[in-house]
Scaffold this active site. Structure first.
Site, PDB file in Angstrom:
ATOM      1  CB  SER A 239      -8.996   6.376 -28.514  1.00  0.00           C
ATOM      2  OG  SER A 239      -8.467   6.390 -29.815  1.00  0.00           O
ATOM      3  CB  CYS A 240     -12.932   9.036 -31.269  1.00  0.00           C
ATOM      4  SG  CYS A 240     -12.171  10.670 -31.436  1.00  0.00           S
ATOM      5  N   GLY A 241     -11.921   8.572 -33.813  1.00  0.00           N
ATOM      6  CA  GLY A 241     -11.345   8.641 -35.148  1.00  0.00           C
ATOM      7  C   GLY A 241     -10.232   9.663 -35.259  1.00  0.00           C
TER       8      GLY A 241
END
Length: 284
Positions: A239-241
């Site tokens: 996951s990330c932004g």
């Protein structure tokens, strides 16, 4: 580095294969608005000879309010046909930051069932720094059919990630900077809560890269993941932004032989907006 046309190739490898008739090079440069860079304009100014421009924001799901979500199969196929990218092609993706957005497009092709795709290690900055050839004209393209075999196991939605967070059966690994992960720094997108998915581990994507934006060796990558408390014997959701740098984690996992990973496409742009899912702050 050891070249692998299914994960990562060097500038030397690309230079040696540039004239291969079945090679397709894609410029997948993408930047956050505050970077002050125009990816398409930079492509038109200079790119690897023969490269086509892959617009991550346009080749996405226009029906979603979330940024650059994976496109429907039909849209992906039609865009690739128009770009002359299809069956039997070895694809190499690069970006203008070094190693930032290219892995996202590598993941998209994998999601669509195309395995012969690699990221250019160090990207366009390394290519230019070595004095290699560039051009400013887009290539003449011929339509090419791309057969899609959608790989469901490579993508996760908010419901599946919520379940993984509750059950703890799958490691969630977040590629954002530590301050954003802890909730100490504001999110670049408005309206999002600060913090991380409960139970997630934090591996900021830049900790997987060398100073020249090439990827660290497999042994070094393994050390970074393990140092962050990631159990490499378990499946992983990255996951990330907004689903871009999460793919860097996926590429790194693939480099160390960990193929039980998937990408949370909505990432924090979705989770941070959802009022019904919990948010944790502080260190993991």
């Amino acid at each position: 580095m050891s070249d692998d046309p299914k994960t990562l190739v060097s500038t030397d490898w690309l230079a040696n294969h540039l004239k291969d008739p079945d090679l397709r090079v894609l410029d997948a440069s993408w930047y956050l608005p505050d970077a002050g860079r125009d990816a398409r304009a930079e492509y038109h100014a200079a790119h690897v000879p023969g490269a086509r421009f892959f617009d991550i924001d346009e080749i996405s799901d226009a029906r979603s309010d979330l940024p650059h979500m994976a496109p429907p199969v039909e849209k992906f196929m039609s865009r690739m046909r128009r770009m002359g990218v299809g069956d039997g092609h070895q694809i190499v993706v690069y970006d203008g930051a070094g190693l930032l957005s290219a892995p996202r497009v590598w993941w998209l092709f994998k999601l669509m069932g195309h395995r012969d795709v690699a990221v250019l290690d160090g990207g366009f900055p390394k290519w230019q720094a070595e004095g290699r050839p560039t051009e400013d004209l887009a290539p003449v393209v011929k339509d090419r059919h791309l057969t899609v075999r959608y790989q469901n196991q490579l993508v996760r939605d908010v419901t599946q990630v919520s379940q993984a967070s509750k059950l703890g059966t799958t490691q969630i690994v977040d590629a954002r900077a530590a301050a954003r992960f802890r909730g100490d720094a504001p999110e670049p997108r408005e309206g999002l809560r600060a913090g991380h998915i409960p139970g997630a581990r934090n591996v900021p994507f830049n900790t997987l890269l060398n100073t020249d934006q090439t990827m660290k060796s497999p042994d070094q990558l393994r050390t970074v993941f393990e140092g962050a408390g990631v159990d490499l014997s378990a499946p992983v959701i990255t996951s990330c932004g907004s689903g871009i740098t999460a793919a860097i984690l996926g590429l790194a996992l693939e480099r160390i032989g960990h193929d039980r990973w998937s990408l949370y496409d909505g990432s924090w742009a979705e989770w941070g907006m959802f009022p019904t899912v919990p948010v944790a702050t502080g260190d993991a």
